[in-house]
Design a protein around this motif. Structure first.
Motif, PDB file in Angstrom:
ATOM      1  N   ARG A 620       6.773  -7.863   7.726  1.00  0.00           N
ATOM      2  CA  ARG A 620       5.488  -8.031   7.528  1.00  0.00           C
ATOM      3  C   ARG A 620       4.900  -6.775   6.957  1.00  0.00           C
ATOM      4  O   ARG A 620       4.637  -5.755   7.821  1.00  0.00           O
ATOM      5  CB  ARG A 620       4.608  -8.796   8.359  1.00  0.00           C
ATOM      6  N   GLN A 621       3.951  -7.189   6.265  1.00  0.00           N
ATOM      7  CA  GLN A 621       2.920  -6.037   5.407  1.00  0.00           C
ATOM      8  C   GLN A 621       1.979  -5.652   6.015  1.00  0.00           C
ATOM      9  O   GLN A 621       1.134  -6.858   6.344  1.00  0.00           O
ATOM     10  CB  GLN A 621       2.795  -6.402   4.237  1.00  0.00           C
ATOM     11  N   THR A 622       1.478  -4.885   6.723  1.00  0.00           N
ATOM     12  CA  THR A 622       0.533  -4.900   7.972  1.00  0.00           C
ATOM     13  C   THR A 622      -0.785  -2.949   7.495  1.00  0.00           C
ATOM     14  O   THR A 622      -1.218  -3.721   7.848  1.00  0.00           O
ATOM     15  CB  THR A 622       0.882  -4.666   9.487  1.00  0.00           C
ATOM     16  N   ILE A 623      -0.163  -2.817   6.691  1.00  0.00           N
ATOM     17  CA  ILE A 623      -0.281  -2.041   6.315  1.00  0.00           C
ATOM     18  C   ILE A 623      -0.782  -2.071   4.980  1.00  0.00           C
ATOM     19  O   ILE A 623       0.634  -1.974   4.086  1.00  0.00           O
ATOM     20  CB  ILE A 623      -0.310   0.012   6.715  1.00  0.00           C
ATOM     21  N   ASP A 624      -2.124  -1.710   4.022  1.00  0.00           N
ATOM     22  CA  ASP A 624      -1.678  -1.602   2.621  1.00  0.00           C
ATOM     23  C   ASP A 624      -1.857  -0.168   2.013  1.00  0.00           C
ATOM     24  O   ASP A 624      -1.632   0.878   2.861  1.00  0.00           O
ATOM     25  CB  ASP A 624      -3.333  -1.085   1.945  1.00  0.00           C
ATOM     26  N   ALA A 625      -0.249  -0.807   1.069  1.00  0.00           N
ATOM     27  CA  ALA A 625       0.157   0.594   0.746  1.00  0.00           C
ATOM     28  C   ALA A 625      -0.725   1.657   0.140  1.00  0.00           C
ATOM     29  O   ALA A 625      -0.156   2.769   0.405  1.00  0.00           O
ATOM     30  CB  ALA A 625       0.793  -0.276  -1.015  1.00  0.00           C
ATOM     31  N   ASP A 626      -2.017   1.559  -0.393  1.00  0.00           N
ATOM     32  CA  ASP A 626      -2.550   2.503  -1.010  1.00  0.00           C
ATOM     33  C   ASP A 626      -2.743   3.731   0.925  1.00  0.00           C
ATOM     34  O   ASP A 626      -2.868   4.597   1.133  1.00  0.00           O
ATOM     35  CB  ASP A 626      -3.957   2.247  -1.318  1.00  0.00           C
ATOM     36  N   ASP A 627      -3.750   2.891   1.766  1.00  0.00           N
ATOM     37  CA  ASP A 627      -3.808   4.016   2.934  1.00  0.00           C
ATOM     38  C   ASP A 627      -2.479   4.237   3.146  1.00  0.00           C
ATOM     39  O   ASP A 627      -2.196   5.588   3.825  1.00  0.00           O
ATOM     40  CB  ASP A 627      -4.212   2.384   3.782  1.00  0.00           C
ATOM     41  N   VAL A 628      -1.564   3.798   3.405  1.00  0.00           N
ATOM     42  CA  VAL A 628      -0.140   4.247   3.784  1.00  0.00           C
ATOM     43  C   VAL A 628       0.752   5.643   2.887  1.00  0.00           C
ATOM     44  O   VAL A 628       0.965   6.532   3.795  1.00  0.00           O
ATOM     45  CB  VAL A 628       1.299   2.848   4.100  1.00  0.00           C
ATOM     46  N   TYR A 629       0.167   5.109   2.047  1.00  0.00           N
ATOM     47  CA  TYR A 629       0.408   6.340   1.006  1.00  0.00           C
ATOM     48  C   TYR A 629      -0.544   7.877   1.554  1.00  0.00           C
ATOM     49  O   TYR A 629       0.177   8.724   1.459  1.00  0.00           O
ATOM     50  CB  TYR A 629       0.324   6.261  -0.490  1.00  0.00           C
ATOM     51  N   LEU A 630      -1.670   7.341   1.807  1.00  0.00           N
ATOM     52  CA  LEU A 630      -2.377   9.093   2.203  1.00  0.00           C
ATOM     53  C   LEU A 630      -1.662   9.205   3.876  1.00  0.00           C
ATOM     54  O   LEU A 630      -1.691  10.357   3.533  1.00  0.00           O
ATOM     55  CB  LEU A 630      -4.219   8.381   2.403  1.00  0.00           C
ATOM     56  N   ILE A 631      -1.769   8.364   4.575  1.00  0.00           N
ATOM     57  CA  ILE A 631      -1.186   9.131   6.137  1.00  0.00           C
ATOM     58  C   ILE A 631       0.190   9.489   5.640  1.00  0.00           C
ATOM     59  O   ILE A 631       0.287  10.957   6.433  1.00  0.00           O
ATOM     60  CB  ILE A 631      -1.947   8.106   6.844  1.00  0.00           C
ATOM     61  N   GLN A 632       1.239   9.325   5.212  1.00  0.00           N
ATOM     62  CA  GLN A 632       2.376   9.841   4.293  1.00  0.00           C
ATOM     63  C   GLN A 632       2.193  10.607   3.384  1.00  0.00           C
ATOM     64  O   GLN A 632       3.289  11.465   3.972  1.00  0.00           O
ATOM     65  CB  GLN A 632       2.945   8.781   3.388  1.00  0.00           C
ATOM     66  N   THR A 633       0.793  11.158   3.108  1.00  0.00           N
ATOM     67  CA  THR A 633       1.204  12.645   1.917  1.00  0.00           C
ATOM     68  C   THR A 633       0.769  13.462   3.416  1.00  0.00           C
ATOM     69  O   THR A 633       0.876  14.289   3.404  1.00  0.00           O
ATOM     70  CB  THR A 633      -0.211  12.941   0.678  1.00  0.00           C
ATOM     71  N   ALA A 634      -0.909  13.139   4.450  1.00  0.00           N
ATOM     72  CA  ALA A 634      -0.795  14.019   5.173  1.00  0.00           C
ATOM     73  C   ALA A 634       0.332  14.246   6.821  1.00  0.00           C
ATOM     74  O   ALA A 634       0.708  15.635   6.707  1.00  0.00           O
ATOM     75  CB  ALA A 634      -1.914  13.097   6.091  1.00  0.00           C
ATOM     76  N   LEU A 714      20.811  13.219   5.254  1.00  0.00           N
ATOM     77  CA  LEU A 714      19.521  13.422   4.336  1.00  0.00           C
ATOM     78  C   LEU A 714      19.202  12.188   2.660  1.00  0.00           C
ATOM     79  O   LEU A 714      19.916  13.187   2.428  1.00  0.00           O
ATOM     80  CB  LEU A 714      18.459  14.035   5.250  1.00  0.00           C
ATOM     81  N   GLU A 715      18.231  11.949   2.935  1.00  0.00           N
ATOM     82  CA  GLU A 715      17.552  11.696   1.430  1.00  0.00           C
ATOM     83  C   GLU A 715      16.671  12.033   1.805  1.00  0.00           C
ATOM     84  O   GLU A 715      15.790  11.716   2.857  1.00  0.00           O
ATOM     85  CB  GLU A 715      18.203   9.963   1.103  1.00  0.00           C
ATOM     86  N   SER A 716      16.100  12.745   1.063  1.00  0.00           N
ATOM     87  CA  SER A 716      14.131  12.583   0.998  1.00  0.00           C
ATOM     88  C   SER A 716      13.168  12.001   0.571  1.00  0.00           C
ATOM     89  O   SER A 716      13.640  10.721   0.364  1.00  0.00           O
ATOM     90  CB  SER A 716      14.442  13.914  -0.651  1.00  0.00           C
ATOM     91  N   PHE A 717      12.622  12.189   1.780  1.00  0.00           N
ATOM     92  CA  PHE A 717      11.422  11.105   1.612  1.00  0.00           C
ATOM     93  C   PHE A 717      10.764  11.090   0.521  1.00  0.00           C
ATOM     94  O   PHE A 717      10.073  12.545   0.084  1.00  0.00           O
ATOM     95  CB  PHE A 717      10.549  11.159   2.768  1.00  0.00           C
ATOM     96  N   GLU A 718      10.737  10.156  -0.267  1.00  0.00           N
ATOM     97  CA  GLU A 718      10.081   9.876  -1.353  1.00  0.00           C
ATOM     98  C   GLU A 718       9.366   9.099  -1.678  1.00  0.00           C
ATOM     99  O   GLU A 718       9.223   7.853  -1.614  1.00  0.00           O
ATOM    100  CB  GLU A 718      10.848   9.701  -2.965  1.00  0.00           C
ATOM    101  N   ALA A 719       7.916   8.996  -1.016  1.00  0.00           N
ATOM    102  CA  ALA A 719       6.698   7.917  -1.369  1.00  0.00           C
ATOM    103  C   ALA A 719       6.526   7.044  -2.325  1.00  0.00           C
ATOM    104  O   ALA A 719       6.142   7.769  -3.507  1.00  0.00           O
ATOM    105  CB  ALA A 719       5.837   8.270  -0.954  1.00  0.00           C
ATOM    106  N   PRO A 720       6.581   5.219  -2.279  1.00  0.00           N
ATOM    107  CA  PRO A 720       6.506   5.336  -4.133  1.00  0.00           C
ATOM    108  C   PRO A 720       4.764   4.954  -4.341  1.00  0.00           C
ATOM    109  O   PRO A 720       4.591   4.881  -3.228  1.00  0.00           O
ATOM    110  CB  PRO A 720       7.381   3.468  -3.780  1.00  0.00           C
ATOM    111  N   LEU A 721       4.982   5.758  -5.133  1.00  0.00           N
ATOM    112  CA  LEU A 721       3.581   5.581  -5.641  1.00  0.00           C
ATOM    113  C   LEU A 721       2.466   4.576  -5.658  1.00  0.00           C
ATOM    114  O   LEU A 721       3.062   4.092  -7.387  1.00  0.00           O
ATOM    115  CB  LEU A 721       3.371   6.652  -7.037  1.00  0.00           C
ATOM    116  N   PRO A 722       1.586   4.534  -5.391  1.00  0.00           N
ATOM    117  CA  PRO A 722       0.707   2.560  -5.827  1.00  0.00           C
ATOM    118  C   PRO A 722       0.268   3.309  -6.789  1.00  0.00           C
ATOM    119  O   PRO A 722      -0.129   4.453  -7.540  1.00  0.00           O
ATOM    120  CB  PRO A 722      -0.368   1.992  -4.769  1.00  0.00           C
ATOM    121  N   ASP A 723       0.254   1.718  -7.470  1.00  0.00           N
ATOM    122  CA  ASP A 723      -0.566   1.660  -9.052  1.00  0.00           C
ATOM    123  C   ASP A 723      -2.481   2.451  -9.145  1.00  0.00           C
ATOM    124  O   ASP A 723      -2.730   2.953  -9.586  1.00  0.00           O
ATOM    125  CB  ASP A 723      -1.393   0.786  -8.952  1.00  0.00           C
TER     126      ASP A 723
END
Lengths: 785, 184
Positions: A620-634, A714-723
């Motif tokens: 279940r998506q509980t965190i918006d894709a954009d916000d999670v992308y930012l925290i993943q970057t950090a 290991l596969e490198s962690f690559e976050a999909p880039l939201p629009d």
């Protein structure tokens, strides 16, 4: 049936009535005699009825309480699988494969430096049969390069049989693997009959010839060397009666043996015997039946055993403890060779077979070669999940099969990493770290499946399961939740946060003065750096600004179900959580904001393989894709330049990872939680008495994590880039828009519309009029050209 | 006497015949377990939270994520023959109505290729056929999150989400999804 029955009854009647008839001429009247005789007969009849019912219900119904069998995930073989030869060997050892130079039967494997030939056993999965087949596997540096059958044809996909990792036993702790008579090697039954009851196929349950032979042998030897019990009597004894040597038991044994023979044919009785017989003790677990005995002593299925091994098993029946081949190898060998001698004398084997077999070693494997009961912490998790859905009596008696997600290769490597790191730390820090403990949870963040669990540094110890039950403050592991909340509330990675010293008055009147680990405070830092370097004061300010309730809400959305108290110390991880809960929380971040419950069970089937329940992939998506992308970057900044930067002294730069270190007050807990694309691992190190450690999260838990991740495909962690995300150059000092050619700039992602609007000093130089955003993009374009 | 003896004998005989023939009827032991295989919505669901409302795509330039902190061009994933075989098997099973088998094959494919959007597409279709619309939509959204940059796939996913929402009776949600699909 009635005809068959009559003689037995006649015997009973004549035995009991004749002495009394003699007495009736004395002082008991004839009618009293008949009344007594009649009553006795009725009682005897009832007893016979009772015994008979007991025998039939046991024999025809559920004969044994069959423990549930718990299996690891089956290893999938396909061209391109990230599997090394060393990994394959771990798996095959767990399955009890024999490593030979040439494979001739299922359960064997042959290896060269980059090739393996395996003869699989096949397995009946709930969704279909995987046939036994011979396969050729070619490996290269990436893993399994090609998979072919023995005719050289490419095979797209094969599932190996799954490793049996445990059982759920009834109260008497009896464990067994049921076999059918047709599956038992004929030499086993020959040996058993030859040594225990050579008239088995001739007698009716008891064997006067056998008794006479035993008596003769005992007299000759001047002591008890041979028993006269038939296999049927032995079965009755094991099956229905207690082990005490009382007269009543002995008296019941004979009629019950006769009744059993009356109802069932020899083969049915023999099959029951093969499954019932007691063969040894593994801790509290009692080893019953030859099916399990083969695995317990030789780590192989019964069908794959050779003559000398079968003879050993047949010989063990007489005294599993006295002839225990692990504790008394000489006695066991003498006994085995006696069995072989009898077989030879009876003409069942040739001279050559006999000579070959008596010269063979015992070939008994070390205890624990197979992986059954090797992973108590994982099994504990499985049992807890099962007990939510099944009753205990179903689990320990219905022969259910439980298919789990455990990856024996990942588990083995996790155990090695944890044990070795703990041992190194103990060597460095001396005696005070002797009781150092650790726990670990490994999952696949994309599927939510649990791959490995460790609850104690002694990984086979079935005690306190720290991975599930040890609630230790998580320290800075909580920070991604705080920063994520801030990002959801309009902050950006470039927002400047205040890390100057802070004094807070708590609701209870106490004064709280959070400190940074370094004891230094910082005036203004970018939000991304405050997380990467784990600044406490900035975190508390941010958390208080967005509100504790909001932070708790985020923690809940990340998957923490526990009741959390809204104390400011929550922001620095005063809350105790188990490693499994931490894994749940980090998994949501790793899976791009989709909360996936951790799953250890895939399917449960009945003993025939019919699926009873499946536990499908849920999310279940509980965190918006954009916000999670930012925290993943950090969190990638943490592993690249922050508190976990030492990762890249171990892992290659090509593998992106993200994570967070955690150290609690006075260094009582050392945590690390982090992930690549396909592995998420949470590690905790600490002391059970809660005393301080001489190292931090990065000095302890991170070392385990690095060592483990290094062993993984290991596969490198690559976050999909939201629009809605765009990357821009930012002045690292001020957090303002800048350009690639300015000094001290960073490239950071922003949700469209949230990017800084002010431009930095560098951008306001006379003559420089171009738009910084355009210039940032130009840089990227150049970079790709 | 003879009478008594014969009566006793007969009684004994009857008893023994009874003993030999009485059968305690064997009740096959049926584990009284719930079948959790259908519908999956009976599972302990994760914390119920409304998924974030689908936002209109904000037109704007974006650049690949993989430049910071470790710039690396993202390569399109090559589908392995194993995944192709599993997707084929799943499709055949789904068409023939064996949705459980389809689900099993797709979950196997997911473990091998957890970032392959096509796996999620088929899995979402299967859950839709199983009438588990909530899970079908979530799986499709996961597919969307893994399809960035692939206009064709994104369009197909939003069309699928439109259908799922329509079947679930969420007309306004379906409308939003339809608009989203039209953007690609």
């Amino acid at each position: 049936m009635a005809q068959k029955k009559t003689p037995a009854k006649k015997r009973t009647r004549s035995k009991k009535t004749s002495p009394r008839r003699k007495k009736q001429t004395g002082f008991i009247s004839r009618s009293s005699l008949f009344k007594i005789a009649f009553t006795l007969l009725v009682l005897l009849g009832l007893l016979t009825l009772f015994l008979d019912a007991q025998i039939r219900s046991q024999f025809e119904g559920k004969r044994w309480a069959l423990p549930a069998k718990v299996y690891a995930r089956p290893l999938e073989l396909y061209a391109g699988a990230p599997l090394s030869i060393a990994d394959l060997k771990i798996e095959l050892r767990g399955l009890g494969y024999q490593f030979t130079s040439k494979t001739t039967q299922p359960g064997q494997a042959a290896f060269s430096s980059s090739k393996a030939i395996i003869d699989t056993r096949g397995f009946h999965f709930s969704d279909g049969m995987e046939p036994a087949r011979k396969l050729i596997l070619d490996f290269d540096s990436q893993g399994l390069a090609q998979l072919r059958d023995y005719q050289g044809q490419d095979v797209p996909l094969v599932r190996l049989e799954p490793v049996l990792i445990g059982g759920i036993y009834p109260l008497n702790n009896e464990d067994r693997d049921l076999i059918q008579l047709k599956d038992a090697p004929s030499m086993l039954t020959e040996a058993l009959i030859a040594i225990e009851d050579r008239d088995f196929y001739q007698h009716h349950g008891i064997s006067p010839k056998g008794i006479a032979r035993a008596m003769y042998a005992n007299i000759k030897a001047g002591g008890f060397v041979q028993g006269g019990s038939t296999l049927t009597q032995q079965l009755i004894k094991n099956f229905y009666l207690t082990s005490d040597r009382s007269l009543v038991r002995k008296l019941l044994e004979i009629p019950m043996a006769l009744l059993l023979e009356l109802h069932y044919d020899k083969d049915e009785i023999l099959e029951a015997y093969l499954n019932e017989v007691y063969l040894g003790q593994d801790g509290s677990r009692a080893i019953h039946g030859f099916g399990l005995g083969a695995h317990y002593f030789f780590a192989q299925p019964l069908q794959e055993l050779k003559l000398h091994q079968l003879a050993l098993l047949a010989g063990l029946v007489k005294g599993p403890s006295y002839y225990d081949p692990r504790r008394h190898p000489e006695r066991a060998k003498t006994r085995r060779n006696l069995v072989l001698k009898v077989l030879f004398e009876q003409g069942k084997i040739t001279q050559q077979q006999y000579q070959h077999a008596i010269n063979a070693g015992l070939d008994v494997v070390k205890k624990g070669t197979l992986l059954k009961e090797a992973y108590p912490a994982f099994l504990d998790l499985v049992k807890r999940q099962l007990r939510r859905d099944y009753r205990d009596e179903d689990l320990n008696s219905e022969g259910l099969r439980v298919y789990t997600s455990l990856d024996p290769i990942a588990q083995s490597q996790a155990e090695t990493s944890l044990k070795q790191t703990i041992s190194t730390l103990q060597q460095s820090y001396g005696a005070k770290l002797k009781p150092l403990q650790g726990s670990m949870v490994v999952t696949d963040p994309q599927t939510g499946e649990v791959l490995a669990v460790i609850g104690d540094k002694n990984t086979r110890y079935k005690g306190f399961n720290r991975a599930l039950d040890s609630l230790r403050p998580i320290g800075s592991l909580v920070k991604p939740a705080v920063y994520l909340t801030a990002l959801e509330h309009g902050k950006t990675l470039a927002s400047i946060v205040d890390d100057s010293s802070l004094t807070m008055k708590l609701p209870n009147g106490q004064i709280w003065k959070p400190q940074n680990f370094s004891r230094h405070s910082h005036e203004h830092v970018m939000l991304i750096d405050a997380l990467a370097h784990s600044y406490n004061i900035a975190t508390v300010r941010l958390g208080m600004e967005v509100g504790l309730k909001e932070v708790i809400n985020t923690l809940n959305r990340l998957g923490i179900k526990r009741q959390l108290d809204a104390y400011p110390s929550l922001l620095l991880g005063a809350q105790g959580l188990s490693p499994l809960e931490v894994a749940t929380m980090y998994q949501t971040i790793a899976a791009n904001g989709f909360q996936t419950p951790v799953r250890a069970i895939r399917t449960v089937t009945d003993s025939q393989g019919k699926a009873l329940s499946s536990y499908p992939f849920q999310l279940r998506q509980t965190i918006d894709a954009d916000d999670v992308y930012l925290i993943q970057t950090a969190m990638q900044e943490v592993t690249h330049s922050g508190t976990a930067a030492s990762i890249y002294s171990t892992l290659p730069n090509s593998i992106n990872t993200a994570g967070k270190t955690g150290t609690t007050d006075d260094q009582r807990d050392s945590w690390f939680a982090g992930f690549s694309n396909n592995r998420l691992a949470v590690v905790w190190l600490g002391l059970d008495d809660n005393s301080p450690l001489p190292f931090t999260g990065s000095g302890g838990a991170l070392r385990v994590w690095k060592s483990f991740m290094k062993s993984q495909p290991l596969e490198s962690f690559e976050a999909p880039l939201p629009d809605d995300i765009k990357w821009l150059w930012i002045d690292a000092e001020t957090g303002l828009l800048s350009a690639e050619n300015c000094e001290g700039v960073r490239l950071l992602p922003f949700i469209s519309g949230s990017e800084p609007t002010e431009i930095s000093e560098c951008m306001t130089k006379p003559g420089d009029t171009s738009n910084p955003v355009t210039r940032s993009l130009d840089w990227i374009k150049d970079w790709f050209q | 006497m003879t009478n008594y003896v014969s009566r006793l004998f007969v009684t004994g005989l009857i008893l023994s015949v009874l003993a030999a023939c009485t059968t305690t009827p064997y009740q096959p032991s049926q584990p009284p377990v719930d079948d959790r295989s259908s519908p999956p919505s009976q599972q302990p669901a994760p914390e119920t939270k409304a998924y974030p409302p689908v936002e209109e795509a904000i037109p704007g330039q974006s650049i690949p994520s993989d430049q910071v902190p470790a710039p690396q061009a993202q390569l399109p994933q090559k589908q392995s023959s194993a995944v192709i075989a599993l997707l084929d098997r799943a499709e055949q099973a789904r068409v023939s109505g064996d949705l459980r088998s389809a689900q099993n094959n797709l979950q196997r494919a997911q473990r091998i290729a957890p970032r392959d959007p096509k796996v999620y597409y088929s899995l979402a279709q299967t859950h839709m056929s199983l009438e588990d619309y909530d899970l079908a939509e979530q799986v499709a959204l996961k597919g969307v999150s893994l399809s960035s940059g692939n206009q064709v796939l994104l369009k197909r996913f939003w069309q699928l989400i439109t259908e799922i929402r329509l079947r679930a009776g969420d007309v306004s949600g379906a409308e939003v999804a339809k608009l989203r699909a039209q953007k690609y």
